[in-house]
Scaffold this motif. Structure first.
Motif, PDB file in Angstrom:
ATOM      1  N   ARG A   1     -81.278  60.407 -26.197  1.00 51.58           N
ATOM      2  CA  ARG A   1     -82.451  60.767 -27.014  1.00 51.58           C
ATOM      3  C   ARG A   1     -83.264  61.890 -26.338  1.00 51.58           C
ATOM      4  O   ARG A   1     -83.833  62.755 -27.001  1.00 51.58           O
ATOM      5  N   ASP A   2     -83.249  61.865 -24.986  1.00 52.11           N
ATOM      6  CA  ASP A   2     -84.003  62.870 -24.235  1.00 52.11           C
ATOM      7  C   ASP A   2     -83.194  64.137 -23.978  1.00 52.11           C
ATOM      8  O   ASP A   2     -83.615  65.015 -23.209  1.00 52.11           O
ATOM      9  N   GLY A   3     -82.014  64.225 -24.620  1.00 54.22           N
ATOM     10  CA  GLY A   3     -81.253  65.465 -24.577  1.00 54.22           C
ATOM     11  C   GLY A   3     -80.223  65.570 -23.466  1.00 54.22           C
ATOM     12  O   GLY A   3     -79.690  66.660 -23.229  1.00 54.22           O
ATOM     13  N   VAL A   4     -79.918  64.464 -22.793  1.00 54.47           N
ATOM     14  CA  VAL A   4     -78.921  64.503 -21.723  1.00 54.47           C
ATOM     15  C   VAL A   4     -77.524  64.344 -22.339  1.00 54.47           C
ATOM     16  O   VAL A   4     -77.297  63.449 -23.157  1.00 54.47           O
ATOM     17  N   ASP A   5     -76.601  65.195 -21.956  1.00 47.34           N
ATOM     18  CA  ASP A   5     -75.228  65.193 -22.472  1.00 47.34           C
ATOM     19  C   ASP A   5     -74.532  63.885 -22.081  1.00 47.34           C
ATOM     20  O   ASP A   5     -74.449  63.558 -20.893  1.00 47.34           O
TER      21      ASP A   5
ATOM     22  N   PRO B   1     -70.816  54.882 -19.603  1.00 46.47           N
ATOM     23  CA  PRO B   1     -71.325  54.032 -20.692  1.00 46.47           C
ATOM     24  C   PRO B   1     -70.822  54.420 -22.077  1.00 46.47           C
ATOM     25  O   PRO B   1     -70.546  53.544 -22.903  1.00 46.47           O
ATOM     26  N   ALA B   2     -70.697  55.714 -22.370  1.00 48.86           N
ATOM     27  CA  ALA B   2     -70.199  56.127 -23.684  1.00 48.86           C
ATOM     28  C   ALA B   2     -68.759  55.692 -23.866  1.00 48.86           C
ATOM     29  O   ALA B   2     -68.380  55.136 -24.910  1.00 48.86           O
ATOM     30  N   TYR B   3     -67.953  55.944 -22.858  1.00 48.18           N
ATOM     31  CA  TYR B   3     -66.541  55.547 -22.897  1.00 48.18           C
ATOM     32  C   TYR B   3     -66.418  54.028 -22.988  1.00 48.18           C
ATOM     33  O   TYR B   3     -65.604  53.501 -23.753  1.00 48.18           O
ATOM     34  N   LEU B   4     -67.255  53.309 -22.247  1.00 51.16           N
ATOM     35  CA  LEU B   4     -67.227  51.847 -22.278  1.00 51.16           C
ATOM     36  C   LEU B   4     -67.557  51.325 -23.669  1.00 51.16           C
ATOM     37  O   LEU B   4     -66.916  50.389 -24.165  1.00 51.16           O
ATOM     38  N   MET B   5     -68.541  51.926 -24.335  1.00 51.31           N
ATOM     39  CA  MET B   5     -68.876  51.504 -25.704  1.00 51.31           C
ATOM     40  C   MET B   5     -67.690  51.713 -26.637  1.00 51.31           C
ATOM     41  O   MET B   5     -67.415  50.874 -27.497  1.00 51.31           O
ATOM     42  N   ASP B   6     -66.988  52.828 -26.466  1.00 51.23           N
ATOM     43  CA  ASP B   6     -65.797  53.081 -27.281  1.00 51.23           C
ATOM     44  C   ASP B   6     -64.737  52.019 -27.055  1.00 51.23           C
ATOM     45  O   ASP B   6     -64.044  51.590 -27.982  1.00 51.23           O
ATOM     46  N   VAL B   7     -64.574  51.594 -25.817  1.00 49.11           N
ATOM     47  CA  VAL B   7     -63.545  50.596 -25.488  1.00 49.11           C
ATOM     48  C   VAL B   7     -63.944  49.223 -26.012  1.00 49.11           C
ATOM     49  O   VAL B   7     -63.132  48.495 -26.592  1.00 49.11           O
ATOM     50  N   VAL B   8     -65.212  48.855 -25.820  1.00 46.25           N
ATOM     51  CA  VAL B   8     -65.699  47.554 -26.309  1.00 46.25           C
ATOM     52  C   VAL B   8     -65.664  47.505 -27.828  1.00 46.25           C
ATOM     53  O   VAL B   8     -65.329  46.483 -28.435  1.00 46.25           O
TER      54      VAL B   8
ATOM     55  N   ALA C   1     -76.513  65.855 -30.252  1.00 49.87           N
ATOM     56  CA  ALA C   1     -77.501  66.936 -30.243  1.00 49.87           C
ATOM     57  C   ALA C   1     -78.554  66.727 -31.328  1.00 49.87           C
ATOM     58  O   ALA C   1     -79.752  66.961 -31.111  1.00 49.87           O
ATOM     59  N   ASP C   2     -78.116  66.248 -32.505  1.00 52.59           N
ATOM     60  CA  ASP C   2     -79.038  66.037 -33.617  1.00 52.59           C
ATOM     61  C   ASP C   2     -80.040  64.922 -33.345  1.00 52.59           C
ATOM     62  O   ASP C   2     -81.168  64.959 -33.852  1.00 52.59           O
ATOM     63  N   CYS C   3     -79.633  63.917 -32.579  1.00 55.14           N
ATOM     64  CA  CYS C   3     -80.542  62.785 -32.355  1.00 55.14           C
ATOM     65  C   CYS C   3     -81.443  63.004 -31.139  1.00 55.14           C
ATOM     66  O   CYS C   3     -82.317  62.184 -30.855  1.00 55.14           O
ATOM     67  N   ALA C   4     -81.228  64.110 -30.401  1.00 52.99           N
ATOM     68  CA  ALA C   4     -82.067  64.407 -29.239  1.00 52.99           C
ATOM     69  C   ALA C   4     -83.455  64.858 -29.700  1.00 52.99           C
ATOM     70  O   ALA C   4     -83.589  65.785 -30.502  1.00 52.99           O
ATOM     71  N   GLU C   5     -84.479  64.184 -29.187  1.00 53.02           N
ATOM     72  CA  GLU C   5     -85.856  64.517 -29.546  1.00 53.02           C
ATOM     73  C   GLU C   5     -86.431  65.605 -28.643  1.00 53.02           C
ATOM     74  O   GLU C   5     -87.447  66.215 -28.954  1.00 53.02           O
ATOM     75  N   LYS C   6     -85.788  65.808 -27.481  1.00 49.14           N
ATOM     76  CA  LYS C   6     -86.217  66.847 -26.547  1.00 49.14           C
ATOM     77  C   LYS C   6     -85.055  67.165 -25.624  1.00 49.14           C
ATOM     78  O   LYS C   6     -83.957  66.613 -25.786  1.00 49.14           O
TER      79      LYS C   6
END
Length: 715
Positions: free
Chosen positions: A516-520, A537-544, A613-618
């Motif tokens: 949300r804070d714009g970190v890739d 964490p992103a990869y883990l969510m995909d696996v779970v 990118a669209d959901c990043a607020e800053k």
């Protein structure tokens, strides 16, 4: 009797042969503690004074040979100043050297496990005869240290540097055929023939058939390689070790360095090199974490044993729901020897469950770990069914249907009518309160949670969750069943998400806030993988499964709204609403296509990057250290809350649960040891820097008090 102590005895047999026998009084196994080392020295000196001595047979009166050093005792040694620690290790090595220097041939009869110091004792002998049921090896790297009783010196001189580096850097047990092939032992025989074979070899060394002095001399001299050969061997070996061990585990590579440096030296000088490296590693945070993990395992094992002793063996089990999870549970139960019924409401479900079990067994056959006949026997102990026939014979029934309260209530209520009054009913729910699930049951005291982690056959942890009315007898039986299945159970008190998932979802929340804070998210994944997590964490969510995670997050938000409910639409929710569920449908944070082996291969996905990118607020600037902090603080603070609320009973269980349940880096020891190594005060200061992010980042009162008092979770 030549010598008699509390751990070692020495007596004459026939024809000048003495038997040195390890038999630690009051213990089920032999291990090297201070007493045993002292008695080995005394027994060796007594043997050296015997004028009629012609040879020594080294044996064990236990079912194992020697399991290794007594870590419980030696951890205090690691805290000594460097000079004192080195002095102690030097003194211990002097004992092994004196035994090796006895003026007669020596033979070890390895009847069982000989690991660490136990195998170093065998290496100090001239010859080694091994039972076909035994195992040998130097597993010290798994504790973050190197061998300290001459292992890095003697092993390369016995089996060559290449094999020695492989043995010691992996820390793996060596089976008899591998040990014989590499030259680690001189013979392998059936257990009943071990003693006679060892005595026969010893007699041949005594009469000169075998030149034990020449064999011994090889261990006293430099490794027999010229400079170029030595350079090539160790350069290649260290490169392989570094590639496999990674940067976070210093012990494996240090093994290679120690062997390389001592290879050109005689025994006594070479052992000084080993002592230097041993002492250096003993002081590392990785060693503290890994030794602590080993001790935690011992503590948990003893506690589980107490539960097991209160329950009879589970002779027959059943599972409700025959999908991937149900099939995995059925496979694990049957494979470990407990027959199981597998019920579903449709043939398609049963086919899926049996297919899962068949696939897992077929892999074992393909790898030579099981015969086709054995596979057939295991499959035949899984009985698929569309009704409750035979459920009256089940001791434990595990419900593994869809994660929905209404569905689970209906299935559990129906099942309870078809099982014995003393049978245990357990739910494989991952987040739903056990007390809530027990509401419609007539016998809630016979109900608990039994949370497996996916994939069942790989993940070692099972959470046994006690509801408000769950009896001790129920907990004991499920702990017993989990252990029978080859799993490590941890008893948890009830709350939404229990322990592992309750702690994991704040970690995911920290991730959502950073995106949300714009970190890739790709950078976050890379940083956390460098930190030591098996996947970001992103990869883990995909696996779970992002859908699974989203529904679980809703349960967590309902249970802990003050910190797990948020007022923005995070990237995880956006992924879910876009039907991007991860590996299960090929798209999530990444895109997945099957490789040649049929495994999902991760690639970047432009749509996912645009959504982020669209959901990043800053767009904030952030260091790698800050990324780690923003990910770890929520996980650590929630772990602290679970400990404060007695959801998990002790720090040992908490850290073991995270290591086995989510793959928390073993070299960091768990969330609470991570706090210990940083210091409670430093942790609170780190968390306070992110106070603006909300209650997820708020330290507990308990950790603030620990910070004030300079306390730690582990000594």
């Amino acid at each position: 009797m030549i010598y008699e102590g509390k751990a070692i005895s020495a007596k004459f047999l026939d024809n000048g042969v003495a038997e040195l026998c390890f038999d630690q009084q009051g213990e089920s196994v032999n291990k090297f503690d201070q007493l045993t080392l002292r008695e080995l020295d005394e027994a060796t000196k007594a043997l050296a004074q015997e004028k009629d001595l012609k040879g020594v047979l080294v044996t064990s009166a236990k079912s194992v040979f020697i399991v290794g050093a007594d870590i419980m005792e030696f951890t205090d040694m690691f805290k000594l100043p460097d000079d004192e620690l080195k002095g102690w290790v030097r003194e211990a090595n002097g004992i092994f050297n004196r035994f090796e220097d006895l003026p007669v041939p020596t033979v070890a009869a390895i009847n069982g496990i000989a690991l660490g110091g136990g195998f170093e004792m065998c290496l100090a002998c001239d010859y080694r005869v091994m039972s076909s049921k035994a195992r040998v090896g130097l597993p010290e790297v798994k504790l973050g240290i190197n061998p300290g009783f001459g292992g890095t010196v003697r092993l390369p001189r016995v089996i060559g540097p290449d094999n020695a580096m492989l043995w010691a850097a992996t820390g793996n047990d060596q089976k008899p055929d591998a040990a014989l092939k590499d030259g680690g032992v001189d013979a392998v025989v059936e257990p009943d023939n071990l003693r006679d074979a060892a005595l026969d070899l010893l007699s041949k060394a005594i009469d000169g058939t075998f030149d034990y002095k020449a064999r011994r001399q090889e261990k006293l001299e430099p490794v027999k390689l010229n400079d170029i050969e030595r350079m090539m061997s160790f350069t290649t070996g260290k490169a392989m070790i570094a590639q496999q061990a990674g940067k976070n585990m210093p012990a494996p590579l240090t093994v290679g360095k120690s062997m390389e440096k001592n290879a050109a030296l005689g025994r006594d000088e070479a052992i000084e090199v080993e002592i230097e490296y041993f002492a250096k590693l003993a002081k590392t945070p990785e060693a503290a974490a890994l030794v602590g993990l080993f001790l935690n395992q011992q503590t948990l094992g003893k506690r589980n044993k107490q539960w097991e002793n209160k329950a009879e063996p589970v002779n027959k089990a059943a599972v409700l729901g025959a999908g991937i999870m149900g099939g995995g549970i059925a496979y694990q139960s049957a494979y470990k020897g407990t027959p199981i019924l597998m019920k579903d409401i449709a043939d398609a479900g049963l086919d899926l469950g049996m297919s899962e079990a068949t696939k897992l067994l077929a892999k074992r056959v393909d790898r030579g770990r099981m015969s086709g006949l054995q596979m057939g026997e295991v499959l035949s102990s899984i009985r698929p069914t569309l009704d409750y026939t035979g459920f009256d014979k089940a001791d434990v029934v595990v419900e593994a249907v869809v994660e929905n309260v209404k569905v689970k209530h209906a299935v559990l209520s129906e099942c309870e009518q078809h099982i014995r009054e003393d049978a245990v009913l357990a739910s494989n729910t991952s987040t739903i309160s056990i007390t809530r699930l027990a509401e419609p049951l007539k016998r809630p005291e016979n109900f608990c949670g039994m949370h497996f982690f996916n994939p069942v056959h790989q993940m070692p942890l099972v959470e046994v969750i006690r509801g408000e009315k769950t009896s001790d007898e129920t907990v004991a039986r499920v702990v017993k069943y989990a252990t029978q299945m080859g799993k490590t159970p941890i008893v948890i008190n009830d709350c939404p998400g229990f322990f592992v998932n309750r702690v994991l979802f704040p970690y995911f929340a920290g991730f959502d806030m950073m995106v949300r804070d714009g970190v890739d998210f790709r950078r976050i994944d890379k940083v956390m993988e460098k930190f030591g997590m098996p996947m970001g964490p992103a990869y883990l969510m995909d696996v779970v499964g992002i859908d699974t995670g989203f529904h679980a997050a809703e349960v967590m938000a309902e249970g802990f709204p003050d910190r797990m409910k948020h007022d923005y639409t995070g990237i995880s929710e956006l992924m879910f609403k876009a039907d991007r569920y991860g590996q299960k449908n090929g798209v999530g944070f990444y895109r997945y296509e099957k490789d040649k082996k049929g495994k999902p291969r991760k690639t970047e996905d432009e749509t996912a990057l645009k959504m982020a990118a669209d959901c990043a607020e800053k767009s904030i600037e952030i260091t790698d250290e800050e990324i780690v902090a923003r990910m770890m603080i929520p996980m650590c603070t929630e772990t602290l809350r679970c400990l404060d609320e007695n959801i998990v009973s002790c720090p040992e269980d908490a850290d073991m649960g995270l290591i086995m349940g989510i793959g928390f880096p073993v070299f960091r020891g768990g969330a609470l040891r991570y706090i210990d190594q940083m210091g409670a005060k430093a942790f609170c200061e780190m968390a306070d820097k992110f106070a603006h992010l909300g209650k997820l980042y708020e330290p507990t009162e308990s950790i603030r008090k620990m910070a004030e008092n300079g306390e730690t979770f582990f000594k």
